[in-house]
Write an enzyme that holds these catalytic residues in place. Structure first.
Site, PDB file in Angstrom:
ATOM      1  N   GLY A 153       1.069  11.003  -7.618  1.00 60.96           N
ATOM      2  CA  GLY A 153      -0.318  11.151  -6.463  1.00 60.96           C
ATOM      3  C   GLY A 153      -1.728  11.187  -6.913  1.00 60.96           C
ATOM      4  O   GLY A 153      -2.140  11.673  -6.335  1.00 60.96           O
ATOM      5  N   SER A 154      -1.971  10.141  -7.822  1.00 60.35           N
ATOM      6  CA  SER A 154      -3.814  10.033  -8.219  1.00 60.35           C
ATOM      7  C   SER A 154      -3.509   9.130  -6.917  1.00 60.35           C
ATOM      8  O   SER A 154      -5.177   9.889  -6.878  1.00 60.35           O
ATOM      9  CB  SER A 154      -3.013   9.367  -9.695  1.00 60.35           C
ATOM     10  OG  SER A 154      -2.769   7.959  -8.997  1.00 60.35           O
ATOM     11  N   HIS A 166      -1.139  -1.034  -3.665  1.00 56.80           N
ATOM     12  CA  HIS A 166       0.600  -1.716  -4.651  1.00 56.80           C
ATOM     13  C   HIS A 166      -0.113  -2.284  -5.965  1.00 56.80           C
ATOM     14  O   HIS A 166      -1.240  -2.646  -5.678  1.00 56.80           O
ATOM     15  CB  HIS A 166       1.680  -2.287  -3.735  1.00 56.80           C
ATOM     16  CG  HIS A 166       2.455  -3.399  -4.732  1.00 56.80           C
ATOM     17  ND1 HIS A 166       3.515  -2.785  -5.151  1.00 56.80           N
ATOM     18  CD2 HIS A 166       2.473  -4.471  -5.755  1.00 56.80           C
ATOM     19  CE1 HIS A 166       4.270  -3.308  -6.084  1.00 56.80           C
ATOM     20  NE2 HIS A 166       3.733  -4.281  -6.156  1.00 56.80           N
ATOM     21  N   ASP A 186       4.522  -3.308   7.150  1.00 56.95           N
ATOM     22  CA  ASP A 186       4.809  -3.728   8.290  1.00 56.95           C
ATOM     23  C   ASP A 186       5.976  -4.060   8.544  1.00 56.95           C
ATOM     24  O   ASP A 186       6.431  -2.613   7.057  1.00 56.95           O
ATOM     25  CB  ASP A 186       4.951  -5.483   8.911  1.00 56.95           C
ATOM     26  CG  ASP A 186       5.513  -5.874   7.112  1.00 56.95           C
ATOM     27  OD1 ASP A 186       5.827  -5.810   6.538  1.00 56.95           O
ATOM     28  OD2 ASP A 186       4.888  -7.903   7.847  1.00 56.95           O
ATOM     29  N   ASP A 192       6.340  -3.457   0.784  1.00 60.33           N
ATOM     30  CA  ASP A 192       5.206  -4.044   0.455  1.00 60.33           C
ATOM     31  C   ASP A 192       4.364  -5.122   1.078  1.00 60.33           C
ATOM     32  O   ASP A 192       4.190  -6.305   0.154  1.00 60.33           O
ATOM     33  CB  ASP A 192       4.922  -4.281  -1.019  1.00 60.33           C
ATOM     34  CG  ASP A 192       6.079  -2.650  -1.479  1.00 60.33           C
ATOM     35  OD1 ASP A 192       4.486  -2.103  -1.783  1.00 60.33           O
ATOM     36  OD2 ASP A 192       6.161  -2.632  -2.564  1.00 60.33           O
TER      37      ASP A 192
HETATM   38  C1  GAR Z   1       1.372   2.789  -7.875  1.00 62.22           C
HETATM   39  O1  GAR Z   1       0.579   2.659  -8.721  1.00 62.22           O
HETATM   40  C2  GAR Z   1       1.532   3.102  -6.160  1.00 62.22           C
HETATM   41  O2  GAR Z   1       0.292   1.542  -6.495  1.00 62.22           O
HETATM   42  C3  GAR Z   1       2.910   2.778  -6.191  1.00 62.22           C
HETATM   43  O3  GAR Z   1       3.279   3.817  -6.996  1.00 62.22           O
HETATM   44  C4  GAR Z   1       2.584   3.921  -7.698  1.00 62.22           C
HETATM   45  C5  GAR Z   1       2.409   5.792  -7.389  1.00 62.22           C
HETATM   46  O4  GAR Z   1       1.325   6.047  -8.448  1.00 62.22           O
HETATM   47  N1  GAR Z   1       3.545   2.229  -5.359  1.00 62.22           N
HETATM   48  C6  GAR Z   1       4.308   0.931  -5.153  1.00 62.22           C
HETATM   49  O5  GAR Z   1       4.707   0.182  -6.155  1.00 62.22           O
HETATM   50  C7  GAR Z   1       4.150   1.129  -4.398  1.00 62.22           C
HETATM   51  N2  GAR Z   1       5.852  -0.657  -4.213  1.00 62.22           N
HETATM   52  P1  GAR Z   1       0.026   7.244  -7.603  1.00 62.22           P
HETATM   53  O6  GAR Z   1       1.865   8.600  -7.168  1.00 62.22           O
HETATM   54  O7  GAR Z   1      -0.352   8.891  -9.114  1.00 62.22           O
HETATM   55  O8  GAR Z   1      -0.432   7.329  -6.782  1.00 62.22           O
END
Ligand code: GAR
Length: 206
Positions: free
Chosen positions: A12-13, A105, A137, A141
């Site tokens: 969840g950053s 992403h 969509d 991604d």
């Molecule tokens: C992030 O790097 C986000 O871009 C990625 O998951 C991570 C979640 O980190 N999302 C994807 O890869 C979507 N395909 P977070 O929980 O620290 O926000």
């Protein structure tokens, strides 16, 4: 003031970046956080911020039933905009028709979608990696791009070091994109998102 539902699956950053931004005259507030996985740190971040933290597990559910369940939760919380902050599920048309949905992403889409965007870029041997925010969509991604930032790949990078260099750009792009959508400045023309500028807005991310 727009109400944002944030969907998460992990630490969840990116959620934290949104929670931190949603104060003062920022045009949105996080109304609820929903995880498809119980016990993830993102839920704790929501609770610490005083935001409802909910779990809606996808396990054993058909795609359309899960989409309907998620949609009901977000509707009950009066959500206007949905943000996917590391939410690792693909959403169907029944869900996507309800709101603008923004995803972040860790790669320069359309290259390296799916899991481990930074790791895929590193393995491919690119010299520039990066981050993308886009409207969602039905693909993985895919959807009109709202903003991108490039990040150099260094000789001694690992997936973790590259992902860590990309992450602050994700946070900034995500907050910027939420502001633009919340202010109604995003218009989709064909595959492209057009964004009306505000006076004094930084342009580095486009
Ligand atoms: C992030 O790097 C986000 O871009 C990625 O998951 C991570 C979640 O980190 N999302 C994807 O890869 C979507 N395909 P977070 O929980 O620290 O926000």
């Amino acid at each position: 003031m727009k109400r944002v539902g944030v969907l998460v699956s992990g630490r969840g950053s990116n959620l934290q970046a949104l929670l931190d931004a949603c104060t003062g005259d920022f045009p949105a507030r996080v109304a609820c956080v929903v995880s498809n996985i119980a016990g993830v740190y993102a839920l704790e971040r929501a609770t610490l911020a005083g935001v409802p933290a909910l779990v809606c597990s996808h396990r054993g559910k058909e795609r359309s039933a899960y989409d309907a369940e998620l949609r009901a939760i977000l509707e009950a919380n009066g959500v206007d905009i949905v943000c996917l902050a590391g939410f690792m599920r693909v959403l169907g048309p029944g869900f996507l028709a309800g709101w603008p949905v923004i995803n972040v992403h860790p790669a320069l889409l359309p290259a390296f979608p799916g899991l481990h965007g930074a790791g895929q870029a590193l393995a491919y041997g690119v010299t520039q990696a990066g981050a993308t925010v886009h409207l969602v969509d039905e693909g993985t991604d895919t959807g009109p791009i709202l903003g991108q930032a490039t990040v150099p790949v260094l000789d001694d990078d690992t997936e973790d070091s590259l992902a860590a260099r990309i992450l602050p750009f994700e946070h900034r792009l995500f907050v910027q994109a939420l502001r633009q959508v919340a202010e109604g400045r995003v218009e989709v023309v064909g595959r492209r998102a057009r964004i009306a500028l505000r006076t004094g807005e930084e342009r580095w991310m486009r």
